[in-house]
Scaffold this active site. Structure first.
Site, short mmCIF file in Angstrom:
data_model
loop_
_atom_site.label_atom_id
_atom_site.label_comp_id
_atom_site.label_asym_id
_atom_site.label_seq_id
_atom_site.Cartn_x
_atom_site.Cartn_y
_atom_site.Cartn_z
N GLY A 118 0.83 -1.19 0.00
CA GLY A 118 0.00 0.00 0.00
C GLY A 118 0.87 1.25 0.00
N GLU A 144 -1.98 -10.43 5.62
CA GLU A 144 -1.45 -10.77 6.94
C GLU A 144 -1.62 -12.26 7.25
OE1 GLU A 144 0.30 -8.56 8.24
OE2 GLU A 144 -0.43 -6.85 7.10
#
Lengths: 660, 660
Positions: free
Chosen positions: B178, B421
Site C-alpha cells: 500500500g 497478513e
C-alpha cells in the site's frame, strides 16, 4: 505456453472435444458457436481498453458504442437466431453489461406478448429499428417484491381520451430499471389503473419519456441515473418521477385488459397469461449460474496450476497450489457444481421450450410445476454460485483482488441475480408453497406426477430411526443410492415443514402468521428439494453419455457433487436415518480420494468449458498460463501511471512536508 | 424521525448507554471517543463528496488530501494516544482507506523494532515529519505466503560499502504494498542478503525509491500503481522493480543481524524477535471483523425496521421486513456474531498488551499460544464476517447493491483481511499445528495450560456412542452446557485430525505429504477450536456484566450465537455423541423462540454500537430512518446526471437510428 499447464493438459484422461460437444449440445453447435465467437474476436472494432481503467461516464460511453456496433454487425452478418445472438454478445460484452439489455429482454418481449395487433404494428418496427429505445419500469423506490403495492397511478381522462400518469410519493418513484437513466426514450410503466373512479390494479403503459428528436426529458418527466452500484457501472439504471404525464389511451397495452374510450374497464380473460416471461427469465438464470461458476473455476484452476507457493518438502521447489488438498477441497466441489448447474440449465431451457409450445396451444397444465421449479432452482443455483465465485476469487490469493483477474467483475455482475427477478428467499418460499400443497395432495391419496412424485413415497420410509437399529440406507459409493438419500431427505424436510405449518395453524392468529412462523423450515424444505433435483438431473445426464472416458470423469464429478453435499448437510441425513455416524468418517475419506482422482483432469475439465481468453478477460485465467508478465503489462496501463508524479504530491504532500 | 424506528427504540428493554459503555470498555472511554468523533464531524475540512462519484485518480487525490489534513489536525488537537488516533481516523476516513496506511502500521513500527539506536536517530524523525513516506515491500508478484521463497536480492559490495538491490525475474517484482505506487519515497525492501558469496536469507533494507526533492523515481527504480482492484480504489498499491539500485551499508536494518563493513555477516541472536508485530496485526483484525459486521448489521437492521414489503395479512398494510422470520434468521445470528467478535477482539487486544509487556521483559512463554490463537481467530472471524456482510447486503433487497447503502464498500474494504497478513487457510493450518502438538503433549501425560488445556480431558469422554445408549450431554437452554459441547466437539475434531495425520504418516512419502493429506481435517479441527474459544469468551464476558437488563439481552444473544452454531454443524455434534437426533427439532424451535425474544431489542442492539451516520456513510442505515428521500437526493448527484443528455447519444445513438 507455461510448461506446468502444458503438462496438465497432457495428463488428461479423456477427449476434450467430446466433452465440449456435450456441454454445447452437439458438435455442430460447438462449431457454430466458435465461428460466431471468432467473428467478434477478429473484429478490430471490438478491441478496446479494459473498462476498469475508465471512469463511470467513460464506461457508459464505451458500452453504448459497443451496443450500437453489435446491432449493426448482427444485421451485417445476418445473425438472428436467439442462441446465436447470445453467443455473439457473450464474447462482445465479455463480463460487462449493455445499457440496451432491458430493451431486448423485457421491452420488446412485453410488446410482443401484450400488444394488440394494431399496437404491434405501430410499436414493434419502431423498437426494432431502435428509434424507440425502451425499458421496463416496474420496481419503485419503496416497492420491489410485492408488486401489488406499487404506487404509480394511471388515471383515465375520458374528456381527452388520455391516461394521466403520476408518481404520488417519493417511494413511488420508479427505481432500478436498466437503461432508464440516460439511454431510453420510452418506458413500459407499470401503474395502478384508475378509471370511472375505481382502481383496477396494475397495468402496463407505453410512456414516452424523452424526445425522439432531441433526447431531452419530456415535460413532467424527471428522469436520471440512480448512481453508482456494486458493479454494472456501464449501465444507467435509472429513476423516473412522473408529474401529470399524459399519454393517449392507445398506449395502454391492451391485448388482455382494455379501457374503452368512455372509460369502461374490460377485464382480462385469465391472469396466467403474463406468467411465462418470468418463468423463462428465471430458467435462464440457472444457466447464467453455470456460466459464472464455470468461468470462475476456469480462472482459479488454471492459475492454481501455474502458481507455486510454500513448501511441501523441504529443499524442493515450491509445489503447484493445485497439489494442496485444501485448495482441491475449495475448487473441485465447485467445479462439480458448475457441471451440475450446466446440465440443470440445459434441462430448464429444454423444458421451458417444450412447455411454452404447450402454452401456445392453450395447455397450462405443466406451468405450475415449472414455475415452482424455476423459482427454487433460481435461488438455489444463484446462492451457491454467488458464494462459489468468492471462494474461487479468494483461492487465488492476493491477485484474486486485482481487477485483472476478472473475478471481482464476475462477482459484481453475477450477485444481483440473487435479488432480481424474484428475491431468493421469496423464491424459495414460492417453491415451498407448491411443495406443501403437493405434499397435502399426496397425503390425501392423490397420485402426483412429475418431479414432486416422490412425495407419494410411503411415509414410514422416512420415520427417524435410531441409527443402530436399522440397516444403513446409503451406499456412499453409489450415485443411485445417494440420489435416494437426497430424495428421502427432501421428503423428510417437506414433511417436517408441512407438519410445523400445521401445528402453527393451531395457535396462530392467521394463516399468514402460521406461514411466517414456519418459513425457516419451508426454505429448508425447498433447498433440500432443489438439491435433490440437481443430483437427479446430473445423474440423468450421465446415462446419456456414450464415451467411456468422459462418462468416467463426469461420474466422478457427480459423485463428488453428491457426496460433498451430504458432508455439508450431515445433520439432515443423520436425522432422517439415512446415514450412520460411522459413515461420516468414510465419507471424509472418500471425498479425499475423489479429490485425488480428479486432480489429473482438473485443467482439462475447465478447458472443456471452452472459454476463449477474450471471454474470460482474466490475466490469471489465461489459456497459456503466462500470468505474471501479463499482469505487469496490464498494471503499467493503470491511469495512475499516466504520469510519474501524481498532482496530489504538489498539492498536498510537498506543502505538508514544509509545515512539519 | 421515521415513526417505525422511533417505536422500535421505545420498545427496547435495556439502557442503551450501559451497553455502549461495556462495548467501549467504560463510560469515560465512550465520552472521549464521542468527543473525538465530534471534532471530525463538525470540521468543515472533512465535508466532502461521496468518493463513489469520483474517478480513481480523483479518489486517490481526495485521500491524500484527507491524510495530510488528518496529520495536521491530530497535531493541532494534541491527540497522540494510539486508541484516540484510531477513533479520530475511523470517523475521518469513513469506510475508505488512506494511502499512508502502511507508513503508520508497518514502516514506522518496523523502524522502531529493527533499527539500531543510531539508525533510529536518523530515520524516525524523517518518518515522523513525513519527509520520508514509507512502505513495506515484502510480497512479490509470484510470492506471497511463503516468504522464504522471495527472490529480490541485496548483494553486498565491500568495495563501495553498498548493497546492490535487484529484481532478477518478473515474478520477483514487489507487488501490492500500500502506498508504494505513487505516495512513498522510501520502502523497507525485504530481500535475500548475499555477502561474501553466500546467501543469508531475508533481511530488511531501507531503500529510497523517489527523489525527496522532486518525487521522481530514482535511477534503477521502476515503480507504479498495480491497477484497479476490488475496492481500495483510493490507495496506490504498487509495484517496484529494482535494477542495480545501490544503497549504503547503513540502510540495512541492523538491530539483530548485521553486515560488517568488510562483508562479514553477523547472525541475529534469536528468530522470535520479529514475531510480535504479526501477532499484533492479526489480533487487531479480529476487532476489525467485529466493526465491519456490526456496521453491516446496523445498516441492515435499521433498514429492515423502516422497510415495508409484501403482505402478511391480506388487506393490512405491508409489514416491516424485520417481522419476517426468514429476515430475523438472516440477521440476528449475525448480530449475535458481531457482539461475540467484539468481545473476542477486546480479549485479544488486552491479551496482546499483557503479553507484550512480558516480551519486553524477555519472557516469551505465552507467545506461541497467542500466535496460534491470533492466526486461527483471524481466519475464523474474517471468514464469518466476510460472508456475513454479504448476507446483510442481500437482506436489503435491491438497494443493498447501491453504493449509497455503503454495504458494497464495507465488503470490498473488508474482504482482503481474509488474505492479507496470512491467508486464512494457512492461518488455520498454523493453529492446527499448535493444536496437534498440544494434543500429543496431553496424550503423553503433560498438563497443558491456557486455552488448550481442554485437550487434557479424558479421552474416553468423547468416544462416539450410539446416541440412544447414553444420556444426552447437552442441555440446549444452558450456555454452560453448550460451551461444554463446543469444547468436546473441538477435542473430538483435534483428536480425529491428529489420528488421521498419524495414519497418513504410516504410508506417506514424507511428513509433509502426510500433513497435506490431512489438511482438510486439520482446518476443521482449528475451526472447531476457534468456535469454542469464541463461545467461551462470550460466556466469560457475561459474567462481568452487572446490569440485569443488559445481562439478559446479551445472554439471549450468546445463547443464539451458540445454538445457531450447533444448528449449522449438527453433524459434528451428533458424531461426537453430544447431541441426540430428537434434540435437533428442539433446537430449531428454540432458535425461533430466540429470534422472537430478540425482535423488540434488535434496533436498540445495533444503536448500542453507536456509529454516527457519518461513520456508516449509509443512506439505508440512517439513524432517523428517512431513507427514500435521501436516496433520491444522493442519486441526483450522480455524475451521469450532470447533463440531461449524455454525449453518447449524439456520438452513437442518433447515428445508429439514422442507419436503420
Amino acid at each position: 505456453m507455461n510448461p506446468d499447464i502444458s503438462r496438465e493438459r497432457e495428463n488428461a484422461s479423456f477427449n476434450l472435444e467430446i466433452l465440449t460437444n456435450i456441454l454445447d449440445g452437439g458438435a455442430e453447435k460447438t462449431r457454430r458457436r466458435r465461428e460466431i465467437e471468432s467473428l467478434v474476436i477478429s473484429d478490430p472494432d471490438f478491441q478496446h481498453e479494459d473498462l476498469n481503467f475508465l471512469s463511470r461516464s467513460e464506461r457508459y460511453d464505451a458500452a453504448v458504442r459497443k451496443s450500437a456496433q453489435m446491432i449493426l454487425k448482427l444485421r451485417e452478418y445476418g445473425i438472428s437466431d436467439p442462441e446465436e445472438i447470445y453467443s455473439y454478445k457473450s464474447v462482445a460484452k465479455g463480463v460487462y453489461q449493455e445499457p440496451f439489455g432491458v430493451h431486448y429482454v423485457m421491452f420488446i418481449p412485453t410488446l410482443n406478448s401484450q400488444c394488440t395487433t394494431e399496437q404491434r404494428k405501430k410499436w414493434i418496427p419502431l423498437a426494432e429499428s431502435f428509434h424507440i429505445l425502451g425499458t421496463y419500469a416496474q420496481t419503485e423506490l419503496g416497492h420491489g417484491t410485492h408488486i401489488r403495492a406499487l404506487e404509480t397511478t394511471a388515471t383515465y381522462d375520458p374528456s381527452t381520451q388520455e391516461f394521466v400518469l403520476n408518481s404520488p410519493t417519493i417511494s413511488s418513484i420508479k427505481w432500478w430499471p436498466g437503461g432508464l437513466g440516460k439511454t431510453s426514450n420510452h418506458a413500459i410503466v407499470l401503474a395502478q389503473l384508475y378509471t370511472q373512479g375505481k382502481c383496477h390494479g396494475l397495468h402496463a403503459f407505453i410512456t414516452p419519456i424523452r424526445s425522439m428528436k432531441t433526447h431531452m426529458p419530456l415535460p413532467g418527466v424527471v428522469v436520471g441515473d440512480i448512481g453508482p452500484k456494486f458493479g454494472f457501472d456501464e449501465v444507467d439504471n435509472g429513476y423516473l418521477k412522473l408529474e401529470n404525464v399524459r399519454i393517449p389511451r392507445e398506449n395502454m397495452l391492451m391485448k388482455y385488459a382494455k379501457v374503452e374510450p368512455d372509460g369502461t374497464y374490460v377485464k382480462p380473460p385469465s391472469d396466467k397469461l403474463t406468467y411465462g416471461t418470468m418463468v423463462f427469465i428465471r430458467s435462464m438464470i440457472v444457466g447464467e449460474s453455470a456460466r459464472a461458476l464455470s468461468k470462475s473455476c476456469t480462472i482459479a484452476i488454471r492459475y492454481s496450476a501455474v502458481r507455486h507457493q510454500s513448501e511441501l518438502r523441504p529443499g524442493e521447489p515450491e509445489p503447484q497450489i493445485l497439489d494442496y488438498q485444501t485448495q482441491q477441497y475449495k475448487l473441485f466441489p465447485l467445479l462439480a457444481t458448475a457441471y451440475a448447474f450446466h446440465f440443470v440449465g440445459q434441462y430448464m431451457s429444454k423444458t421451458y421450450h417444450r412447455i411454452s409450445g404447450d402454452i401456445n396451444q392453450g395447455d397450462f397444465s405443466e406451468l405450475p410445476e415449472l414455475h415452482a421449479l424455476s423459482a427454487g432452482l433460481k435461488a438455489f443455483t444463484t446462492w451457491a454460485t454467488n458464494a462459489g465465485i468468492e471462494v474461487c476469487r479468494m483461492s487465488c490469493g492476493g491477485h484474486g483482488y486485482s481487477r485483472c483477474s476478472s473475478l471481482p467483475d464476475i462477482y459484481v455482475t453475477f450477485t444481483p441475480t440473487c435479488t432480481y427477478e424474484g428475491e431468493n428467499t421469496v423464491m424459495m418460499l414460492q417453491t415451498a408453497r407448491y411443495l406443501v400443497k403437493s405434499y397435502k395432495q399426496a397425503r390425501a391419496g392423490q397420485q402426483l406426477t412429475g418431479i414432486v412424485s416422490y412425495l407419494n413415497e410411503p411415509q414410514n420410509r422416512i420415520q427417524p430411526h435410531s441409527v443402530s437399529s436399522r440397516p444403513t440406507v446409503v451406499s456412499i459409493n453409489d450415485l443411485a443410492s445417494l440420489l435416494e438419500a437426497y430424495k428421502f431427505r427432501a421428503l423428510k424436510l417437506v414433511e417436517m415443514a408441512a407438519k410445523n405449518l400445521q401445528a402453527e395453524l393451531q395457535h396462530s392468529k392467521s394463516n399468514e402468521d402460521a406461514w411466517n412462523n414456519s418459513s425457516i423450515d419451508l426454505v429448508r424444505a425447498s433447498d433440500a428439494h432443489c438439491h435433490y433435483v440437481v443430483v437427479k438431473l446430473f445423474a440423468a445426464k450421465l446415462s446419456e453419455i456414450g464415451d467411456t472416458a468422459v462418462h468416467s470423469v463426469l461420474s466422478t464429478l457427480a459423485l463428488l457433487y453428491a457426496l460433498h453435499g451430504v458432508a455439508q448437510n450431515t445433520g439432515d441425513f443423520l436425522q432422517a436415518g439415512l446415514l450412520s455416524v460411522p459413515q461420516l468418517t468414510q465419507i471424509s475419506q472418500r471425498l479425499k480420494d475423489l479429490l485425488s482422482e480428479l486432480r489429473p483432469n482438473a485443467v482439462a475439465l475447465v478447458d472443456a468449458f471452452d472459454y476463449r481468453d477474450e471471454m474470460l478477460g482474466s490475466v490469471l485465467g489465461r489459456y497459456d498460463g503466462n500470468v505474471y508478465e501479463h499482469m505487469f503489462e496490464w498494471a503499467k496501463r493503470s491511469p495512475l501511471n499516466h504520469t510519474e508524479v501524481h498532482e496530489s504530491y504538489h498539492k498536498y504532500l510537498k506543502p505538508l512536508q514544509s509545515k512539519l
